[in-house]
Design an enzyme around this catalytic site. Sequence first.
Site, PDB file in Angstrom:
ATOM      1  N   GLY A 125      -0.994   0.862  -5.105  1.00  0.00           N
ATOM      2  CA  GLY A 125      -1.881   1.126  -3.976  1.00  0.00           C
ATOM      3  C   GLY A 125      -2.456   2.528  -4.089  1.00  0.00           C
ATOM      4  O   GLY A 125      -2.356   3.152  -5.158  1.00  0.00           O
ATOM      5  N   ASP A 150      -2.382  -3.298   2.818  1.00  0.00           N
ATOM      6  CA  ASP A 150      -3.260  -2.531   3.713  1.00  0.00           C
ATOM      7  C   ASP A 150      -4.747  -2.771   3.414  1.00  0.00           C
ATOM      8  O   ASP A 150      -5.593  -2.489   4.262  1.00  0.00           O
ATOM      9  CB  ASP A 150      -2.975  -1.021   3.598  1.00  0.00           C
ATOM     10  CG  ASP A 150      -1.510  -0.689   3.851  1.00  0.00           C
ATOM     11  OD1 ASP A 150      -0.824  -1.509   4.499  1.00  0.00           O
ATOM     12  OD2 ASP A 150      -1.039   0.377   3.395  1.00  0.00           O
TER      13      ASP A 150
END
Length: 371
Positions: A125, A150
Amino acid sequence: MLKRSRSGIFSSRDKKRIGILTAGGDCPGLNAAIRAVAKTALLNHGMEVIGIKDGYEGLVENKVVSLSYKDVSGILTQGGTFLGASNKADPFRYVTANGKRKDLSDVALKNVKMMGLDALVCIGGDGSLIVAYKLYKKGLNIVAIPKTIDNDLAATDATIGFDSAVITATEAIDKLHTTAQSHHRVMVIELMGRYAGWLALYAGVAGGGDIIIIPEIPYDIKKVCSQVLERNKRGKRFSIVVVAEGARPKGGKMVINKIIKSSPEPVRLGGIGNKIAGDIEKNTGLETRVTNLGHLQRGGTPSPFDRMLATRLGTFACDLAAKGDFGKMAALKGTNIAAVSLKDAVKSTRRVSPNHSIIKSAKAVGTSFAA
Ligand code: F6P
């Protein structure tokens, strides 16, 4: 500095060697991505494949495993990462045995040389890919693959794991609906997503949430309460409030659950759902309950979309590595997969624009954002 060859895969050994690691928090679809990279390397490029365990920790501590076709077969549908992950290990600020931080990036580089890796695929990420970019600048031959529930990485239209988390969260909202209706309650559900509201927005819209509260649109508690009371007046004696963990009231702050000093991203959010539920109960007199879905959102089997995305990004990333096209991230652009520069990918995170068309559609069907 390690020497980077212009021709791409370049050691003196007959077989080229590619390493794979999964860094940061886990999510559904990581195994599918590992499988895609490894199978492409083994079947199409005749490479050897090395798995690095526990993300960057394995790079510093030299924790490696050789991966055969058999090792990466049958893992497409499995959640998590069989290589292990760590969202604490940053080679540039590595926490050593005495608890002190040290820059051990040179150790990571030395280990990569010792492992004989011609290329390293980092699946991560935003925080993990910043580390990947720094390692690339130090001379490692890195290609990246974006993952995070996310969905906040710039330069790609989707990240591995997001769709699966949306499904988990939507199913939870569906289940809350039935019990909310039976007991005429307000149900607040807090979802992850860090500083971005994508997960709450998608699951909130898909699950028919009555009020959706995201970090990008600070909320007014008066609006939350009036919306709930208004529904009651109309005979809808229950309400579903979907809250992103990064949400904050107008003029107020996010709720921090804890600080993990050893982590590259030390802040852990959590608790805004409780605050909002308390305020609703106090101001409306309506019975209110809270569900914090927590790490359930990171678990379970990947959705078909995530399996597809992981397969497409993984095969593409391996081809980039084979061509020697380093410092790139495989990204989804519309319906195509493309290479983007890792530098651009980590420049900023992607957040929800308050003018996003999804928000317009949600408002059109009566959903409130309590602004
Ligand atoms: O970035 C993924 C994520 O799940 C966030 O949504 C959440 O804020 C955070 O990681 C939780 O981290 P941890 O697993 O360390 O509690």
